[in-house]
Design a protein around this motif. Structure first.
Motif, PDB file in Angstrom:
ATOM      1  N   MET A  72       0.836  -1.131  -0.184  1.00  0.00           N
ATOM      2  CA  MET A  72      -0.099  -0.006   0.057  1.00  0.00           C
ATOM      3  C   MET A  72       0.964   1.242  -0.046  1.00  0.00           C
ATOM      4  N   GLN A  73       0.564   2.195  -0.901  1.00  0.00           N
ATOM      5  CA  GLN A  73       1.245   3.325  -0.922  1.00  0.00           C
ATOM      6  C   GLN A  73       0.415   4.685  -0.640  1.00  0.00           C
ATOM      7  N   VAL A  74       0.927   5.556   0.117  1.00  0.00           N
ATOM      8  CA  VAL A  74      -0.241   6.812   0.499  1.00  0.00           C
ATOM      9  C   VAL A  74       0.358   8.000  -0.101  1.00  0.00           C
ATOM     10  N   TRP A  75      -0.689   8.826  -0.718  1.00  0.00           N
ATOM     11  CA  TRP A  75      -0.243   9.741  -1.660  1.00  0.00           C
ATOM     12  C   TRP A  75      -0.928  11.114  -1.152  1.00  0.00           C
ATOM     13  N   THR A  76      -0.438  12.057  -1.557  1.00  0.00           N
ATOM     14  CA  THR A  76      -1.235  13.426  -1.523  1.00  0.00           C
ATOM     15  C   THR A  76      -1.116  14.162  -2.601  1.00  0.00           C
ATOM     16  N   LEU A  77      -1.961  15.211  -2.742  1.00  0.00           N
ATOM     17  CA  LEU A  77      -1.781  16.133  -4.135  1.00  0.00           C
ATOM     18  C   LEU A  77      -1.511  17.564  -3.484  1.00  0.00           C
ATOM     19  N   SER A 114      -0.704  20.194  -5.057  1.00  0.00           N
ATOM     20  CA  SER A 114      -1.166  21.346  -6.037  1.00  0.00           C
ATOM     21  C   SER A 114      -1.219  20.539  -7.214  1.00  0.00           C
ATOM     22  N   ARG A 115      -1.991  21.017  -8.261  1.00  0.00           N
ATOM     23  CA  ARG A 115      -2.093  20.460  -9.596  1.00  0.00           C
ATOM     24  C   ARG A 115      -0.870  20.247 -10.166  1.00  0.00           C
ATOM     25  N   THR A 116      -0.171  21.580 -10.314  1.00  0.00           N
ATOM     26  CA  THR A 116       0.942  21.567 -10.810  1.00  0.00           C
ATOM     27  C   THR A 116       2.237  20.490 -10.226  1.00  0.00           C
ATOM     28  N   MET A 117       2.215  20.207  -9.044  1.00  0.00           N
ATOM     29  CA  MET A 117       3.011  19.335  -8.605  1.00  0.00           C
ATOM     30  C   MET A 117       2.569  17.874  -8.802  1.00  0.00           C
ATOM     31  N   GLY A 118       1.392  17.675  -8.869  1.00  0.00           N
ATOM     32  CA  GLY A 118       0.996  16.600  -9.095  1.00  0.00           C
ATOM     33  C   GLY A 118       0.856  15.814  -7.659  1.00  0.00           C
ATOM     34  N   PRO A 119       0.505  14.298  -7.973  1.00  0.00           N
ATOM     35  CA  PRO A 119       0.394  13.385  -6.550  1.00  0.00           C
ATOM     36  C   PRO A 119       2.014  13.220  -6.179  1.00  0.00           C
ATOM     37  N   MET A 120       1.978  13.348  -4.772  1.00  0.00           N
ATOM     38  CA  MET A 120       3.236  13.124  -4.390  1.00  0.00           C
ATOM     39  C   MET A 120       3.198  11.860  -3.330  1.00  0.00           C
ATOM     40  N   SER A 121       4.075  11.169  -3.022  1.00  0.00           N
ATOM     41  CA  SER A 121       4.175   9.751  -2.258  1.00  0.00           C
ATOM     42  C   SER A 121       4.477  10.273  -0.917  1.00  0.00           C
ATOM     43  N   LEU A 122       3.793   9.727   0.093  1.00  0.00           N
ATOM     44  CA  LEU A 122       4.108  10.147   1.584  1.00  0.00           C
ATOM     45  C   LEU A 122       4.941   8.960   2.140  1.00  0.00           C
ATOM     46  N   GLY A 123       4.927   7.810   1.192  1.00  0.00           N
ATOM     47  CA  GLY A 123       5.567   6.734   1.767  1.00  0.00           C
ATOM     48  C   GLY A 123       4.521   5.216   1.427  1.00  0.00           C
ATOM     49  N   LEU A 124       5.318   4.221   2.011  1.00  0.00           N
ATOM     50  CA  LEU A 124       4.680   2.717   1.687  1.00  0.00           C
ATOM     51  C   LEU A 124       4.187   2.486   3.167  1.00  0.00           C
ATOM     52  N   SER A 145       8.382  11.558   4.508  1.00  0.00           N
ATOM     53  CA  SER A 145       8.107  11.676   3.136  1.00  0.00           C
ATOM     54  C   SER A 145       9.439  13.148   2.642  1.00  0.00           C
ATOM     55  N   ILE A 146       9.586  13.399   1.624  1.00  0.00           N
ATOM     56  CA  ILE A 146      10.207  14.565   1.314  1.00  0.00           C
ATOM     57  C   ILE A 146       9.616  15.755   1.823  1.00  0.00           C
ATOM     58  N   SER A 147      10.297  16.998   1.784  1.00  0.00           N
ATOM     59  CA  SER A 147       9.688  18.064   2.284  1.00  0.00           C
ATOM     60  C   SER A 147       8.360  18.518   1.015  1.00  0.00           C
ATOM     61  N   LEU A 148       7.347  18.639   1.626  1.00  0.00           N
ATOM     62  CA  LEU A 148       6.167  19.181   0.635  1.00  0.00           C
ATOM     63  C   LEU A 148       5.627  20.479   1.121  1.00  0.00           C
ATOM     64  N   PRO A 149       5.040  21.082   0.259  1.00  0.00           N
ATOM     65  CA  PRO A 149       4.119  22.258   0.924  1.00  0.00           C
ATOM     66  C   PRO A 149       3.421  22.014   2.103  1.00  0.00           C
ATOM     67  N   ARG A 150       3.064  23.080   2.830  1.00  0.00           N
ATOM     68  CA  ARG A 150       2.331  22.895   4.097  1.00  0.00           C
ATOM     69  C   ARG A 150       0.850  22.280   3.523  1.00  0.00           C
ATOM     70  N   PRO A 151       0.345  21.237   4.279  1.00  0.00           N
ATOM     71  CA  PRO A 151      -0.867  20.733   3.704  1.00  0.00           C
ATOM     72  C   PRO A 151      -2.140  21.684   3.977  1.00  0.00           C
ATOM     73  N   LYS A 152      -3.011  21.660   3.052  1.00  0.00           N
ATOM     74  CA  LYS A 152      -3.970  22.719   3.035  1.00  0.00           C
ATOM     75  C   LYS A 152      -5.268  21.980   3.083  1.00  0.00           C
ATOM     76  N   GLU A 153      -6.381  22.786   3.489  1.00  0.00           N
ATOM     77  CA  GLU A 153      -7.730  22.414   3.601  1.00  0.00           C
ATOM     78  C   GLU A 153      -8.226  21.735   2.212  1.00  0.00           C
ATOM     79  N   THR A 154      -8.748  20.690   2.226  1.00  0.00           N
ATOM     80  CA  THR A 154      -9.427  19.844   1.067  1.00  0.00           C
ATOM     81  C   THR A 154      -8.137  19.303   0.144  1.00  0.00           C
TER      82      THR A 154
END
Lengths: 206, 240
Positions: free
Chosen positions: B171-176, B178-188, B199-208
């Motif tokens: 199982m792999q966990v993902w987040t999006l 932003s549209r421009t970044m596309g889905p990024m892996s949070l890990g397995l 995970s690698i450093s990603l933008p601060r998570p946002k509402e929705t």
């Protein structure tokens, strides 16, 4: 010491994501954290700055000095200064990246204008072909800016000769006198063109 | 002679472009330490022109460059080096003049440590709470998992059901972000139970912001993007 480093590695990401929604903002605040680490004597901080910026810093110094060996020498000196002066960086005042690049730029300009200047001029600058190449590189610095950056747009709004003068100074490290000579205009004219160009640029970017 | 503060922006630009004569440039460099407004103007000018440096093609660097820097750190021994090879005022100073310099260095070091201590306490306290929580549902709308994203490269995934995962899958966990970044892996999720992922450093998570778990081949998606079926997904809510 090991505990302190572990704490740092935990704080990294936090700073990296504090207010950035873009990846570049993230990386920039990573530099801030790295500088803070340097200020406490943590060499990993310096290494992180090196890993992410050294290639570009050498390229920036090389654009000014026209010689790779001198550019590396400057970057080496600059990293020692970053290490010893990191505590002077104030997070609220300008970006960490701007602070780091300014150190490299200043050292490159000092080297260009100190004793080594004559050598550099003799070996490289008077070579017409190479100078033409440098001019292309200087103008390319503007063209390579992202299309949507204000700086690109605002530089584009300047008269060609003012834009060229400003780029020659910032990108190539030319003095007023050198710019006047290259553009075949009187020194006073070059100075006032640049001054007015910079003023329009500030207004445009404000 | 004092500089009129309304001239600071123009002077700062010329200072940053290296266009000032040596005496004026030295004077600005000296004044930067004590004059906050001037220092602000110079920092602003540096940042105005910085994109021109960022657009440069990175140069190849000698493998020995870092080693040379590190060797010199050793001989300089951190704080003790402060100023001495750099600051002209110290270079020609006698012993009596050096001492106040040391005091400044010591005080700055103490100040830096204090800032660090405060920052660490603040950070530690702040990271206890996740920035966002996402409840992940399956297609039938049943709650499958909860993701708590702490916004510091750390996300906690709580599985609330037993997932059927074949032996060669994971199982792999993902987040999006932003549209421009596309889905990024949070890990397995190597084991089929709740876990804390780095995970690698990603933008601060946002509402929705979208979070999802997909079924991927062992070792994770080969493309770096989700390829397998979605097991659960949900949208983030900010912690209040």
């Amino acid at each position: 010491m090991t505990i302190k480093q572990a704490e740092y590695s935990r704080t990294d990401g936090y700073f990296g994501r504090e207010d950035g929604t873009t990846l570049s903002a993230d990386l920039s605040s990573d530099l801030e954290t790295a500088l803070l680490a340097c200020a406490t004597g943590d060499r990993n901080g310096l290494r992180r700055i090196y890993d992410s910026e050294a290639g570009r810093l050498v390229a920036v110094a090389q654009r000014i000095l026209r010689r790779h060996d001198l550019a590396e020498e400057v970057v080496q000196e600059a990293f020692l200064r970053i290490w010893t002066h990191a505590h002077q960086y104030r997070p609220g005042r300008g970006s960490a990246r701007g602070w780091i690049y300014a150190i490299v730029r200043n050292r490159a300009l000092n080297m260009l204008r100190d004793g080594k200047r004559e050598d550099i001029v003799a070996e490289d600058r008077l070579d017409a072909l190479q100078e033409a190449g440098q001019m292309d590189e200087i103008m390319a610095a503007w063209q390579k800016l992202d299309r949507d950056t204000r700086l690109r747009e605002c530089l584009g709004g300047l008269e060609e000769v003012r834009r060229r003068s400003i780029l020659m100074a910032y990108v190539g490290g030319f003095t007023h006198g050198e710019i006047a000579g290259r553009l075949k205009i009187p020194l006073g004219t070059a100075k006032s063109w640049i001054r007015r160009g910079l003023s329009s640029l500030r207004e445009c970017l404000a | 002679m004092t500089i009129d503060p309304k001239d600071f922006p123009a002077l700062a630009d010329e200072y940053v472009l290296g266009l000032l004569d040596e005496a004026t440039a030295d004077r600005i460099a000296r004044d930067l330490e004590s004059n906050q407004d001037l220092a602000d103007a110079v920092a602003a000018a540096q940042d105005r022109f910085l994109p021109l440096d960022m657009a440069v093609e990175p140069a190849r660097i000698s493998a020995s460059l870092w080693t040379s820097i590190e060797e010199r750190l050793g001989s300089n021994n951190a704080r003790s080096a402060s100023g001495s090879p750099e600051t002209p005022s110290v270079r020609h100073a006698g012993n009596d003049n050096i001492r106040p310099g040391w005091r400044v260095v010591a005080l700055s070091a103490i100040a830096a440590s204090l800032i660090l201590a405060i920052t660490l306490v603040w950070t530690t306290m702040r990271t206890v709470e996740p920035v966002v929580v996402a409840v992940l549902l399956n297609e039938a709308g049943e709650v499958q998992a909860i993701v708590e994203d702490f916004g510091n490269e750390t996300a906690k995934v709580r599985l609330l059901t037993d997932f059927a995962v074949p032996a060669d899958k994971t199982m792999q966990v993902w987040t999006l972000p932003s549209r421009t970044m596309g889905p990024m892996s949070l890990g397995l999720l190597e084991e089929k139970h709740s876990a804390v992922l780095k995970s690698i450093s990603l933008p601060r998570p946002k509402e929705t912001q979208l979070y999802e778990i997909t079924l991927e081949n062992s070792g994770g998606s080969p493309t770096g993007r989700p390829t397998g079926p979605i097991l659960a997904k949900g949208f983030a809510k900010l912690m209040r």
